[in-house]
Design a protein around this motif. Sequence first.
Motif, mmCIF file in Angstrom:
data_model
loop_
_atom_site.group_PDB
_atom_site.id
_atom_site.type_symbol
_atom_site.label_atom_id
_atom_site.label_comp_id
_atom_site.label_asym_id
_atom_site.label_seq_id
_atom_site.Cartn_x
_atom_site.Cartn_y
_atom_site.Cartn_z
ATOM 1 N N ALA A 1 0.870 -1.186 0.122
ATOM 2 C CA ALA A 1 0.031 -0.031 0.145
ATOM 3 C C ALA A 1 0.970 1.233 0.111
ATOM 4 N N ASN A 2 0.476 2.400 -0.684
ATOM 5 C CA ASN A 2 0.979 3.702 -0.572
ATOM 6 C C ASN A 2 0.016 4.712 -0.258
ATOM 7 N N LEU A 3 0.533 5.889 0.612
ATOM 8 C CA LEU A 3 -0.574 6.955 1.096
ATOM 9 C C LEU A 3 -0.669 8.019 0.176
ATOM 10 N N TRP A 4 0.272 8.232 -1.063
ATOM 11 C CA TRP A 4 0.242 9.368 -1.828
ATOM 12 C C TRP A 4 0.856 8.875 -3.461
ATOM 13 N N PRO A 5 0.502 9.592 -4.323
ATOM 14 C CA PRO A 5 0.930 9.088 -5.669
ATOM 15 C C PRO A 5 2.197 9.892 -6.102
ATOM 16 N N ASP A 6 3.210 9.630 -5.682
ATOM 17 C CA ASP A 6 4.444 10.360 -6.409
ATOM 18 C C ASP A 6 5.793 9.463 -6.273
ATOM 19 N N SER A 7 6.811 10.039 -6.528
ATOM 20 C CA SER A 7 8.175 9.247 -6.466
ATOM 21 C C SER A 7 8.846 9.239 -5.108
ATOM 22 N N THR A 8 8.215 9.639 -4.091
ATOM 23 C CA THR A 8 8.586 9.757 -2.740
ATOM 24 C C THR A 8 7.994 8.314 -2.238
ATOM 25 N N ALA A 9 7.018 7.863 -2.765
ATOM 26 C CA ALA A 9 6.323 6.637 -2.306
ATOM 27 C C ALA A 9 6.437 5.466 -3.158
ATOM 28 N N LEU A 10 6.486 5.872 -4.252
ATOM 29 C CA LEU A 10 6.593 4.878 -5.339
ATOM 30 C C LEU A 10 8.112 4.659 -6.000
ATOM 31 N N MET A 11 8.470 3.431 -6.477
ATOM 32 C CA MET A 11 9.600 3.340 -7.134
ATOM 33 C C MET A 11 9.819 4.053 -8.339
ATOM 34 N N PRO A 12 11.047 4.435 -8.742
ATOM 35 C CA PRO A 12 10.951 5.156 -9.865
ATOM 36 C C PRO A 12 10.372 4.627 -11.253
ATOM 37 N N GLU A 13 10.762 3.519 -11.515
ATOM 38 C CA GLU A 13 10.223 2.588 -12.591
ATOM 39 C C GLU A 13 8.707 2.689 -12.574
ATOM 40 N N LEU A 14 7.936 2.495 -11.611
ATOM 41 C CA LEU A 14 6.446 2.520 -11.596
ATOM 42 C C LEU A 14 6.112 4.128 -11.797
ATOM 43 N N TRP A 15 6.591 5.000 -11.268
ATOM 44 C CA TRP A 15 6.342 6.337 -11.221
ATOM 45 C C TRP A 15 6.505 6.568 -12.670
ATOM 46 N N GLN A 16 7.539 6.281 -13.425
ATOM 47 C CA GLN A 16 7.891 6.790 -14.849
ATOM 48 C C GLN A 16 6.782 5.980 -15.580
ATOM 49 N N GLN A 17 6.426 4.791 -15.566
ATOM 50 C CA GLN A 17 5.315 4.225 -16.441
ATOM 51 C C GLN A 17 4.108 5.042 -16.130
ATOM 52 N N MET A 18 3.764 5.401 -14.907
ATOM 53 C CA MET A 18 2.452 5.966 -14.819
ATOM 54 C C MET A 18 2.371 7.465 -15.505
ATOM 55 N N GLN A 19 3.593 8.104 -15.395
ATOM 56 C CA GLN A 19 3.716 9.294 -16.061
ATOM 57 C C GLN A 19 3.442 9.308 -17.400
ATOM 58 N N ARG A 20 3.851 8.087 -18.107
ATOM 59 C CA ARG A 20 4.012 7.963 -19.734
ATOM 60 C C ARG A 20 2.485 7.602 -19.954
ATOM 61 N N GLY A 21 1.803 6.709 -18.921
ATOM 62 C CA GLY A 21 0.850 6.441 -19.326
ATOM 63 C C GLY A 21 -0.493 7.615 -19.233
#
Length: 273
Positions: A148-168
């Motif tokens: 689980a995470n509490l907010w949606p950014d690169s301080t909570a999510l690993m870089p690979e996932l955050w970059q994938q979400m940004q592309r999406g």
Amino acid sequence: MRRYCLLLPFLLLSYLGLGQAVPYGNNPAAGHYATVRGVKLYYETYGKGAPLLLIHGNGGTSKDFSQNIPYFAKKYRVVALDSRAHGKSTDAGDSLSFEMMADDCAALLTQLHLDSAYVLGWSDGGITALILAMRHPSKVKRLAATGANLWPDSTALMPELWQQMQRGYREGKNQTFTDPKRKNDWKVFLLDWKEPHVPLTALAKIKTPSFIIAGDRDVIRPEHTVAIYQNLPYAWLWIVPNSGHGTLQEHADEFNRKTDAFFQARALPMKAK
């Protein structure tokens, strides 16, 4: 029609494990619908005992718990839910939030005449479980949240996932979705892009004993998982070795045993401040 009725008992017996794998997430022997808060929710029930609510992750269904339901159904009344806008649960609305899904869970338990339940949530389901405990504390006996995470950014999510979400998001933000499925998929994607927004200080409100879990190679930053644990008054922490985001699938046997042990533990001391 009569021929179908005669065959139905034999089909149900086969689904219950006599020679065939149980089709979790699409099991007519265990599936039900409930109209809750204007949404038609699909859920499956297995076993007898204290109620245990299972909440899957983003884009998933109750089928994701196929390696966990057989274990827990031996001693719990398992309620495996398809969250709104997922699986067989319908949702015609344009918006989606974790608060909406947490309120759905509380309303479903009420409709099933269950005062409270143990709750196990994976990924988005873990977020929903935490918010359920905040908004409806009397409904949650104990909760286990993995990934689980509490907010949606690169301080909570690993870089690979955050970059994938940004592309999406860049690829989809200017599109007009007319196909109902693609429109729904975009709404589900935006849930994780925009949410959740739970400050660490808000976790102090959760008096429910909580088991916070993540893989040591999870898509959630390990320091974020530890921070969640540290800000809960009553909690256990387990960082699963050699595991990605799918702790409950990659290490199902150990996951099932440890989560059950947490649910059954006699007492959980408050952590020292």
